[in-house]
Design an enzyme around this catalytic site. Structure first.
Site, PDB file in Angstrom:
ATOM      1  N   ALA A 206       0.868  -1.181   0.000  1.00  0.00           N
ATOM      2  CA  ALA A 206       0.000   0.000   0.000  1.00  0.00           C
ATOM      3  C   ALA A 206       0.901   1.227   0.000  1.00  0.00           C
ATOM      4  CB  ALA A 206      -0.925   0.011   1.218  1.00  0.00           C
ATOM      5  N   HIS A 207       0.810   2.013  -1.063  1.00  0.00           N
ATOM      6  CA  HIS A 207       1.691   3.173  -1.147  1.00  0.00           C
ATOM      7  C   HIS A 207       1.055   4.372  -1.849  1.00  0.00           C
ATOM      8  CE1 HIS A 207       2.085   1.698  -5.260  1.00  0.00           C
ATOM      9  NE2 HIS A 207       2.561   2.876  -5.579  1.00  0.00           N
ATOM     10  N   ARG A 208      -0.082   4.183  -2.514  1.00  0.00           N
ATOM     11  CA  ARG A 208      -0.650   5.262  -3.313  1.00  0.00           C
ATOM     12  C   ARG A 208      -1.115   6.416  -2.425  1.00  0.00           C
ATOM     13  NH1 ARG A 208      -1.681   4.809  -8.676  1.00  0.00           N
ATOM     14  NH2 ARG A 208      -1.223   2.783  -9.612  1.00  0.00           N
TER      15      ARG A 208
END
Length: 366
Positions: A206-208
């Site tokens: 998860a990075h957005r």
């Protein structure tokens, strides 16, 4: 016919997906130059990626680094233009939807150099995402649009792009996975290092910005993934992006017990984790593709995806950020049989790209 290709890239996903095209250039003895913008500026990780993928070091490293979208893209644009004037290639290739792609596309479009966009035609139809703007602009200023699927081609045609500019090639991520999955099995020790040998686990990314920069949404995702893992009595392994790690500190978020955060992994380690996971939860487009190719069920923590093919073949489901939806869809995907058809091609995308540029190549899956 292209007699010299310049690759403009700046992030690790671009390196991975352009590596097969670079190898194809070497096999065809086509001169090329690699220009690294420095958008991902971890020198140690980048050098490992180039080494593991058997790539030469970039001839140019522009060292742009982080910054606001405008500042970062503007600095890239200036430096890419200067570099292209020095190199004077016949064709510039960019891949994907990053700020490096946008800057490379605009800089090239102001010259008489042909521009090729690898992975053209992807759309999330969500203009709140900066990546959507980047990919649309790159497509509309390119002479060569290398669409990974027929669905991508149809989207480009709906936007008025001429058929003769579009080539359906398959996705170079297939070339990369086929080339490197056995290498990862042979060389990576990540499973034993993390104590995962013989154990069921979920891999999470998860990075957005829309997920991790929104405190309530980030907390909701972590809560949902933790609950889903508890119901299945498994651990979640989360190689955490620096952006996400900073947000945990900024928001004072304690990661739930079932989620183990680890440092970002080099490519072969990550590919090994993907291949051996029982399920993947992600917000990454590239990970959705790789999970589909590797036969691992995927749950995407977004409200939309520019990889609808993964959903159509049954390899992937959207769940957004609602904890109850995450738990429910993880449960539904857990026992999915991974006999879906890979929609992204046969591993010859790189050769098709070079053939479109007028280069004679020998076909064959790596």
């Amino acid at each position: 016919m292209s007699e010299h290709v310049a690759f403009v890239l700046g992030t690790r996903p671009e390196i991975i997906k352009l590596a097969p095209v670079i190898h194809a250039c070497s096999d065809a003895m086509l001169p090329y130059t690699i220009v690294h913008t420095g958008q991902h500026y971890s020198e140690s990780l980048d050098s490992v990626f180039f080494e593991q993928l058997d790539l030469p070091d970039p001839a140019y490293n522009l060292g742009v680094g982080s910054g606001s979208h405008g500042k970062q893209t503007g600095e890239m644009l200036i430096r890419i233009e200067e570099t292209l004037e020095e190199i004077d290639p016949d064709t510039v290739l960019v891949q994907g939807d990053t700020n490096s792609v946008l800057a490379g596309a605009i800089a090239t479009s102001k010259t008489d150099i042909d521009l090729g966009h690898v992975e053209a035609g992807l759309r999330s139809f969500d203009r709140r995402m900066p990546e959507e703007t980047n990919r649309v602009v790159a497509d509309h200023v390119s002479e060569h649009l290398f669409a990974p699927t027929a669905q991508s081609e149809r989207q480009l045609r709906r936007e008025g792009i001429e058929a003769e500019r579009i080539t359906v090639t398959g996705n170079t991520v297939v070339d990369a996975v086929y080339r490197n999955r056995e290498l990862a099995r042979e060389k990576s020790t990540v499973l034993s290092t993390l104590g995962l040998d013989g154990r069921a686990f979920v891999l999470m990314t998860a990075h957005r910005a829309e997920n991790v920069d929104d405190e309530a949404r980030f907390r909701s995702i972590l809560r949902g993934v933790d609950r889903a893992a508890r119901e299945r009595d498994v651990e979640v392994v989360y190689p955490i992006h620096p952006r996400a790690a900073k947000r945990l500190d900024d928001f004072g978020i304690d990661v739930p017990d079932r989620i183990r955060t680890i440092e970002p992994r080099e490519y072969l380690d990550f590919l090994r984790l993907e291949a051996e996971a029982d399920l993947i939860v992600t917000d990454s487009g590239g990970v959705q593709e790789e999970a589909c190719i590797l036969g691992v069920p995927c749950v995407t923590m977004r409200d939309n995806t520019e990889r609808p093919e993964t959903i159509e073949v049954g390899a992937n489901r959207l769940c957004g950020a609602d904890p109850e939806a995450i738990v429910r869809i993880v449960d539904e995907m857990w026992d999915v049989t991974s006999d879906w058809e890979n929609p992204f091609g046969d591993g010859d995308a790189s050769e098709r790209i070079l053939e479109t540029l007028g280069v004679s190549v020998e076909r064959g899956v790596a």
